[in-house]
Scaffold this motif. Structure first.
Motif, PDB file in Angstrom:
ATOM      1  N   PRO A 148     -22.422  33.087 -58.558  1.00 57.91           N
ATOM      2  CA  PRO A 148     -22.453  33.173 -57.169  1.00 57.91           C
ATOM      3  C   PRO A 148     -23.069  31.851 -56.415  1.00 57.91           C
ATOM      4  N   PRO A 150     -25.381  31.346 -53.569  1.00 60.63           N
ATOM      5  CA  PRO A 150     -26.382  31.898 -52.676  1.00 60.63           C
ATOM      6  C   PRO A 150     -26.796  31.158 -51.575  1.00 60.63           C
ATOM      7  N   TRP A 151     -26.430  29.785 -51.428  1.00 57.30           N
ATOM      8  CA  TRP A 151     -26.776  28.799 -50.335  1.00 57.30           C
ATOM      9  C   TRP A 151     -25.836  27.776 -49.918  1.00 57.30           C
ATOM     10  N   LEU A 188     -33.932  29.755 -48.755  1.00 55.68           N
ATOM     11  CA  LEU A 188     -33.441  30.595 -49.781  1.00 55.68           C
ATOM     12  C   LEU A 188     -34.744  31.294 -50.457  1.00 55.68           C
ATOM     13  N   LYS A 191     -34.174  34.374 -55.321  1.00 58.06           N
ATOM     14  CA  LYS A 191     -33.024  34.793 -55.673  1.00 58.06           C
ATOM     15  C   LYS A 191     -32.879  35.160 -57.131  1.00 58.06           C
TER      16      LYS A 191
END
Length: 357
Positions: A148, A150-151, A188, A191
């Protein structure tokens, strides 16, 4: 006693070392070269230059340049990178701090361009944690090529990007995690995810590694890399802002203004008394006619002098005849002639005397 003093001195000397042990490693280029790093992967030393003209902190920074065809290790893509064999163990947690700046002429491309990564010890494939640019956006990806993202954030060329990254290294996605601060802000929160591949340890790579289809030359700047176990070594605690001293509200007493009553001034009209000028009685001036004394004329026996006035002259005029009583006008004329002659002589005499002076 001496032994105690020596022991105390040793304890004091060891305190700074213990305090600085939280910083595991620095790769901030303040040595003026790349000696803090384990080794490099570059086609020439000029591709990884320590510079002083573009820095984020201190005196030095790294300028990494890649040209089309730069392939120092015969692998996919073009690269020039520095390596530090950090060997993070599974279950360990570290903080990483660094700054990166993309110049204003940095090329925009749809191909991938990695500028910071934690690579696995194994041979090939995408790393478990990487920061890269695609188009005009910065991405952070966790877990390899299929992991993924994520940011993301806009590329924002020509300005420094300050990163602080916390990582718990683990191949278990329920144990490992990442947390990121960008430009001083937590962007973030924690995570969870796999940050390692199996039992393989990681190592850091910094510089520029990009898809080999990208042709324009590109440079990127890095500065201030620090690896630590304590957040305070990468994010100094914010100095608390002192609470403002309570201020006693000032009660302003309203000032009552007494209206000033103006007494109207009554002007008394001045009555001007007309001045009546009483004309002074004028006494008529009675002009006395000159009295002329006429000497007695010989042979007449009558004093011809008498007093002669206007009335006499008038009478004389009225009775002008050749009679004995009508000699009065003749006498008056004779007297006037005599007077004129006398006055003339006096004037001549006065002039003569004046000339003699």
């Amino acid at each position: 006693m001496t032994a105690c003093l020596r022991l105390a001195a040793l304890v004091l000397l060891s305190v700074p070392a213990l305090a600085s042990a939280k910083v595991i490693w620095k790769g901030d280029f303040e040595t003026g070269n790349t000696s803090q790093w384990t080794r490099s992967q570059s086609v020439a030393n000029s591709r990884l230059q320590v510079v002083t003209d573009v820095v984020r902190e201190g005196r030095y920074a790294l300028k990494a340049t890649v040209r089309h065809g730069d392939d120092p290790i015969g692998a996919s893509g073009n690269r020039n990178e520095l390596l530090f064999i950090s060997e993070e163990k599974p279950g360990s947690t570290y903080f990483y701090k660094w700054s990166t700046m993309f110049p204003s002429n940095y090329p925009i491309s749809d191909g991938w361009q990695v500028f910071t990564q934690w690579h696995q010890e194994g041979c090939c494939g995408s790393p478990p944690l990487e920061f890269f640019v695609r188009g005009d956006t910065i991405h952070m990806r966790v877990g390899g090529a299929d992991g993924p993202i994520p940011w993301t954030t806009p590329l924002a060329r020509g300005t420094w990007h300050d990163f602080v990254l916390q990582v718990k290294w683990s191949s278990n996605p329920k144990v490992g995690f990442v947390q990121l601060w960008h430009n001083g802000k937590l962007v973030l929160p924690k995570k969870m995810g796999a940050t390692q591949f199996g039992s393989e340890k990681n190592y850091m790579k910094l510089g520029l590694y990009r898809q080999d289809t990208i042709r324009p030359e590109a440079s990127v700047y890095h500065d201030g890399f620090v690896m630590a176990t304590d957040q305070a070594d990468v994010i100094p605690p914010a100095t608390p802002t002192p609470a403002p001293a309570p201020q006693t509200p000032t009660t302003e007493t309203p000032t009552t203004e007494t209206p000033t009553t103006e007494t109207p001034t009554t002007e008394t009209p001045t009555t001007e008394t007309p001045t009546t000028e009483t004309p002074a009685p004028q006494t008529p001036t009675t002009e006395t006619p000159p009295v002329i004394t006429v000497p007695t004329l010989p042979g007449t026996g009558t004093p011809g002098a008498g007093v002669v006035n206007d009335d006499n002259l008038a009478n004389a005029g009225a009775g002008c005849s050749a009679t004995g009583s009508g000699g009065t006008p003749f006498l008056a004329a004779t007297a006037l002639l005599a007077l004129t002659t006398l006055l003339g002589r006096r004037r001549q005499l006065a002039r003569a005397r004046a000339s003699q002076r």
